[in-house]
Design an enzyme around this catalytic site. Structure first.
Site, short mmCIF file in Angstrom:
data_model
loop_
_atom_site.label_atom_id
_atom_site.label_comp_id
_atom_site.label_asym_id
_atom_site.label_seq_id
_atom_site.Cartn_x
_atom_site.Cartn_y
_atom_site.Cartn_z
N HIS A 48 23.09 33.14 51.65
CA HIS A 48 22.51 33.10 51.67
C HIS A 48 21.94 33.34 53.65
CE1 HIS A 48 18.84 30.28 53.65
NE2 HIS A 48 19.19 31.02 54.99
N GLU A 49 23.06 33.57 54.52
CA GLU A 49 23.07 34.86 55.65
C GLU A 49 22.75 36.35 55.40
OE1 GLU A 49 21.58 32.63 58.48
OE2 GLU A 49 22.43 30.97 57.51
N HIS A 108 19.65 37.37 54.87
CA HIS A 108 18.86 37.83 56.47
C HIS A 108 19.09 38.91 56.52
CE1 HIS A 108 16.95 33.45 56.79
NE2 HIS A 108 17.84 33.16 56.46
N ASP A 155 13.70 28.26 58.30
CA ASP A 155 13.38 29.76 57.60
C ASP A 155 11.40 29.68 57.41
OD1 ASP A 155 15.50 30.39 58.05
OD2 ASP A 155 16.64 30.24 55.59
ZN ZN Z 1 17.88 30.95 56.82
#
Ligand code: ZN
Length: 438
Positions: free
Chosen positions: A202-203, A206, A279
């Site tokens: 997930h990170e 980004h 988010d």
């Molecule tokens: Zn996030």
């Protein structure tokens, strides 16, 4: 110097406020020259218009008395009135007329220089070593106000004491910044292997999008250590120099990067988690702002569909358009985010290999700095991959054109005589056609 709060005037007994105003000015006239400072003036100076909840007799009477007292003023009396509020927009217009409270000084969020000076003020009584660089801290703390900066210095001092030192280092300050922004590291929270993997992807989702679309601020830090504010990890990015304007491209990159975390989950694991709720909230707000306030949608053009009324407090925008338009705005927001989500998924699919390497690295190290992230071999390879991707797309275009020409030739719509050359200029990723056909 008379200093009082607006609420000091207001009591449950009718008429007390007005008489307090009279007493104040009587006393001030005796003591002149003097300064009267009324904090939170909106408690009594609120507009009498019913839109702002006017129609309170006691408050109106107090306000009328204040207006009457200020009317009799001239420079010979030697009384100077100052008032402060977070909500200038609700003040009664009569209060702001020339001769009354007629000069306005806005104390806004500090800019970089302001933040450096604020940090210096708050660190006066704190011992700092040579590593401390306020310039870097000021750069990272864009958007924070004086009290946040004071808080950072305080947290840094606590961290230094905890580590048995009597001087604060730059590392303490940067750590304190993290604490103020994301809370403390919550090391006792243990994530399962699978959860940790999801958070790592997930990170990286980004961060990778930010790195690939390099028109946005560089990544400073990625972590998958849970923090006390509830996040399981975060990506920190801040600009290299203070920015006052943001282009549409940069905002679009912000949007794509915001949904990039969820996109990574979907592409890699085939299912999604509730980890992206923040988010999604941020992306929705940003998309809505772009459409309703920045005039960045083709559908609505340069129309202000929402306005911010209390810009010094919550900063929340309220819509000022027809209900039907509001529904259309929702539709447009949905479309914009959906297209960003598609693009994010596309980028992640194209860079899956790099993604795996980076996620693996983050999984093992838990925190990586922006420098490490950019230095990693994977990113260099990535550049090659993305070049190939562009080249690949170009080839598809050429193939399509060739097919089209063969079709046309079959149908005898073009003859054999016309020779054609296709030149690809990789630098501009453009196709140049010459002598295509007669
Ligand atoms: Zn996030």
């Amino acid at each position: 110097f008379f200093s009082l709060a607006g609420s000091d005037f207001v009591e449950m007994f009718v008429g007390v406020g007005a008489s307090r105003v009279r007493d104040l000015f009587k006393e001030a006239t005796k003591q002149a020259p003097c300064i009267i400072f009324i904090d939170e003036i909106d408690a009594i100076g609120k507009s009498r218009d019913s839109k702002y909840g006017g129609g309170n007799d006691e408050r109106e009477q107090t306000l009328n008395q204040l207006l009457a007292e200020m009317d009799g003023f001239d420079s010979s009396k030697g009384i100077f009135i100052l008032a402060a509020t977070n909500r200038p927009e609700v003040l009664d217009k009569a209060l702001l007329r020339p001769g009354r409270l007629d000069r306005r000084i806005t104390v806004d969020r500090p800019d970089k220089k302001g933040r450096i000076e604020t940090l210096k003020v708050h660190s006066k009584d704190v011992l700092m070593d040579d590593t401390v660089d306020f310039d870097e801290i000021a750069m990272a703390t864009s958007g924070l106000v004086g009290s946040d900066l004071a808080n950072i210095i305080n947290e840094a001092a606590i961290a230094a004491v905890k580590n048995g030192r009597n001087v604060v280092t730059q590392k303490d300050l940067l750590g304190a910044f993290d604490t103020v922004v994301a809370g403390k590291e919550k090391k006792e929270r243990v994530l399962s292997k699978k959860e940790k993997q999801v958070v790592a992807y997930h990170e990286i989702g980004h961060a990778l999008i930010r790195a690939i679309k390099n028109n946005s601020d560089p990544v400073q830090k990625i972590t998958i250590i849970p923090h006390t504010n509830g996040s399981l990890g975060y990506v920190l990015n801040f600009p290299e120099e203070e920015k006052h304007l943001e282009t549409k491209d940069e905002l679009m990159t912000d949007l794509i990067s915001l949904v990039g975390g969820r996109a990574a989950e979907e592409v890699v694991f085939g299912s999604v988690t509730n980890g992206a709720y923040d988010d999604i909230k941020k992306a929705t707000n940003l998309a809505k702002t772009m459409i309703t306030r920045y005039g960045m949608s083709d559908r609505f053009g340069l129309v202000a569909l929402s306005t911010v009324e209390d810009e010094y407090l919550s900063g929340r925008a309220s819509m000022n358009c027809a209900q039907a338009t509001e529904a259309e705005v929702d539709d447009e927001v949905k479309k914009l985010i959906a297209s960003c989500y598609e693009e994010a998924k596309q980028i992640i699919r194209e860079n899956r290999e790099v993604m795996d390497q980076l996620a693996r690295y983050l999984y093992d190290h838990e925190t990586i700095t922006g420098k490490e992230f950019m230095k990693m071999e994977a990113i260099h390879q990535q550049l090659v991959v993305s070049q190939k991707a562009i080249y690949g797309r170009t080839l598809v275009v050429i193939q399509t054109i060739m097919n089209l020409m063969i079709q046309l030739k079959k149908k005898k719509m073009i003859n054999n005589k016309g020779a054609y050359h296709i030149v690809i200029c990789p630098l501009y990723q453009r196709l140049f056609f010459s002598d295509m056909c007669e």
